[in-house]
Design a protein around this motif. Sequence first.
Motif, PDB file in Angstrom:
ATOM      1  N   ASP A 111     -18.358 -38.111 -26.496  1.00  0.00           N
ATOM      2  CA  ASP A 111     -18.072 -37.758 -27.884  1.00  0.00           C
ATOM      3  C   ASP A 111     -18.971 -36.643 -28.409  1.00  0.00           C
ATOM      4  O   ASP A 111     -18.932 -36.310 -29.600  1.00  0.00           O
ATOM      5  N   ARG A 112     -19.746 -36.039 -27.498  1.00  0.00           N
ATOM      6  CA  ARG A 112     -20.536 -34.839 -27.808  1.00  0.00           C
ATOM      7  C   ARG A 112     -20.088 -33.669 -26.930  1.00  0.00           C
ATOM      8  O   ARG A 112     -20.813 -32.686 -26.775  1.00  0.00           O
ATOM      9  N   ILE A 113     -18.901 -33.798 -26.365  1.00  0.00           N
ATOM     10  CA  ILE A 113     -18.365 -32.770 -25.468  1.00  0.00           C
ATOM     11  C   ILE A 113     -17.049 -32.241 -26.025  1.00  0.00           C
ATOM     12  O   ILE A 113     -16.159 -33.010 -26.380  1.00  0.00           O
ATOM     13  N   VAL A 114     -16.940 -30.926 -26.118  1.00  0.00           N
ATOM     14  CA  VAL A 114     -15.696 -30.265 -26.500  1.00  0.00           C
ATOM     15  C   VAL A 114     -15.104 -29.613 -25.263  1.00  0.00           C
ATOM     16  O   VAL A 114     -15.796 -28.923 -24.510  1.00  0.00           O
ATOM     17  N   LEU A 115     -13.816 -29.834 -25.063  1.00  0.00           N
ATOM     18  CA  LEU A 115     -13.093 -29.212 -23.957  1.00  0.00           C
ATOM     19  C   LEU A 115     -12.270 -28.075 -24.541  1.00  0.00           C
ATOM     20  O   LEU A 115     -11.420 -28.289 -25.408  1.00  0.00           O
ATOM     21  N   ALA A 116     -12.548 -26.852 -24.077  1.00  0.00           N
ATOM     22  CA  ALA A 116     -11.919 -25.662 -24.640  1.00  0.00           C
ATOM     23  C   ALA A 116     -11.285 -24.827 -23.534  1.00  0.00           C
ATOM     24  O   ALA A 116     -11.633 -24.955 -22.362  1.00  0.00           O
ATOM     25  N   GLY A 117     -10.358 -23.962 -23.917  1.00  0.00           N
ATOM     26  CA  GLY A 117      -9.770 -23.090 -22.921  1.00  0.00           C
ATOM     27  C   GLY A 117      -8.885 -22.027 -23.538  1.00  0.00           C
ATOM     28  O   GLY A 117      -8.356 -22.184 -24.642  1.00  0.00           O
ATOM     29  N   PHE A 118      -8.727 -20.937 -22.792  1.00  0.00           N
ATOM     30  CA  PHE A 118      -7.887 -19.810 -23.195  1.00  0.00           C
ATOM     31  C   PHE A 118      -6.729 -19.677 -22.219  1.00  0.00           C
ATOM     32  O   PHE A 118      -6.936 -19.701 -21.001  1.00  0.00           O
ATOM     33  N   SER A 119      -5.513 -19.523 -22.750  1.00  0.00           N
ATOM     34  CA  SER A 119      -4.327 -19.300 -21.929  1.00  0.00           C
ATOM     35  C   SER A 119      -4.147 -20.436 -20.919  1.00  0.00           C
ATOM     36  O   SER A 119      -4.059 -21.599 -21.307  1.00  0.00           O
ATOM     37  N   GLN A 120      -4.151 -20.140 -19.632  1.00  0.00           N
ATOM     38  CA  GLN A 120      -4.001 -21.207 -18.642  1.00  0.00           C
ATOM     39  C   GLN A 120      -5.116 -22.241 -18.776  1.00  0.00           C
ATOM     40  O   GLN A 120      -4.887 -23.443 -18.597  1.00  0.00           O
ATOM     41  N   GLY A 121      -6.314 -21.789 -19.113  1.00  0.00           N
ATOM     42  CA  GLY A 121      -7.415 -22.715 -19.347  1.00  0.00           C
ATOM     43  C   GLY A 121      -7.175 -23.593 -20.561  1.00  0.00           C
ATOM     44  O   GLY A 121      -7.596 -24.753 -20.610  1.00  0.00           O
ATOM     45  N   GLY A 122      -6.492 -23.039 -21.572  1.00  0.00           N
ATOM     46  CA  GLY A 122      -6.139 -23.838 -22.739  1.00  0.00           C
ATOM     47  C   GLY A 122      -5.120 -24.912 -22.407  1.00  0.00           C
ATOM     48  O   GLY A 122      -5.171 -26.016 -22.954  1.00  0.00           O
ATOM     49  N   VAL A 123      -4.194 -24.583 -21.517  1.00  0.00           N
ATOM     50  CA  VAL A 123      -3.239 -25.583 -21.044  1.00  0.00           C
ATOM     51  C   VAL A 123      -3.991 -26.761 -20.435  1.00  0.00           C
ATOM     52  O   VAL A 123      -3.704 -27.927 -20.716  1.00  0.00           O
ATOM     53  N   MET A 124      -4.994 -26.435 -19.604  1.00  0.00           N
ATOM     54  CA  MET A 124      -5.783 -27.486 -18.951  1.00  0.00           C
ATOM     55  C   MET A 124      -6.629 -28.257 -19.951  1.00  0.00           C
ATOM     56  O   MET A 124      -6.810 -29.471 -19.801  1.00  0.00           O
ATOM     57  N   SER A 125      -7.140 -27.601 -20.968  1.00  0.00           N
ATOM     58  CA  SER A 125      -7.965 -28.317 -21.946  1.00  0.00           C
ATOM     59  C   SER A 125      -7.109 -29.303 -22.745  1.00  0.00           C
ATOM     60  O   SER A 125      -7.520 -30.441 -22.994  1.00  0.00           O
ATOM     61  N   LEU A 126      -5.909 -28.883 -23.154  1.00  0.00           N
ATOM     62  CA  LEU A 126      -5.029 -29.799 -23.876  1.00  0.00           C
ATOM     63  C   LEU A 126      -4.604 -30.955 -22.980  1.00  0.00           C
ATOM     64  O   LEU A 126      -4.688 -32.131 -23.377  1.00  0.00           O
TER      65      LEU A 126
END
Length: 223
Positions: A111-126
């Motif tokens: 609960d102190r970790i944010v998962l972030a990503g751009f484009s293909q990385g955003g797909v993986m973060s979601l």
Amino acid sequence: MSVVPLERITVEPKAVANACVIWLHGLGDSGAGFAPVVPALGLKADHTIRFIFPHAPEQAVTINSGYVMRSWYDIKGMDLLDRADIQGVLASEIRVKALIEEQEALGISADRIVLAGFSQGGVMSLFTGLRYPKKLAGIMGLSCYLPSGDKLPEKTSEQNSSTAILQHHGLQDEVVPHQAGVMAREALLSGGYQTQWQEYTMGHNVLPQQLFDIGRWLTARLS
């Protein structure tokens, strides 16, 4: 099954880290593509956030004539409802989960970790964030879509049903159509998720103002 740890670039805070942002890059890029953005986020000088920018493994990508490049999964075509190779998505999910678990082992709770990503990385973060079995501090998807198009992933976790989600998309995105991001937003809202949506007058990239906005969102989640 043992997972080979992903190579990555780590940016440590000046203070002792008690939070973490894992930021996944887009197709053909590497962790080095986003590692320089940390100073542009406008965080306080004494912030305690560790940033991890992993490198995706190299593989052939169908949509790019089979060229081998860093990719979280194969992209089969332009169909928004059937673009991502789900087996590749699942394989990368295991690697991303291992990154989160590694930080937990180092003393930073989920609960102190944010998962972030751009484009293909955003797909993986979601995808990974919605299915992760422990509550995360936040999930960020920039210029991206859901691998299942207009549907949420299967086996989403109850633990992250109320986790804050940030979605950004460019109105002139020439790589991931704006409509793909809208479809993801609508699926999330229909599923009862708390997603914050922001559009920018840009293509498939990030802007200085956007990075500052991200910094404020991260500070609210991790301060």
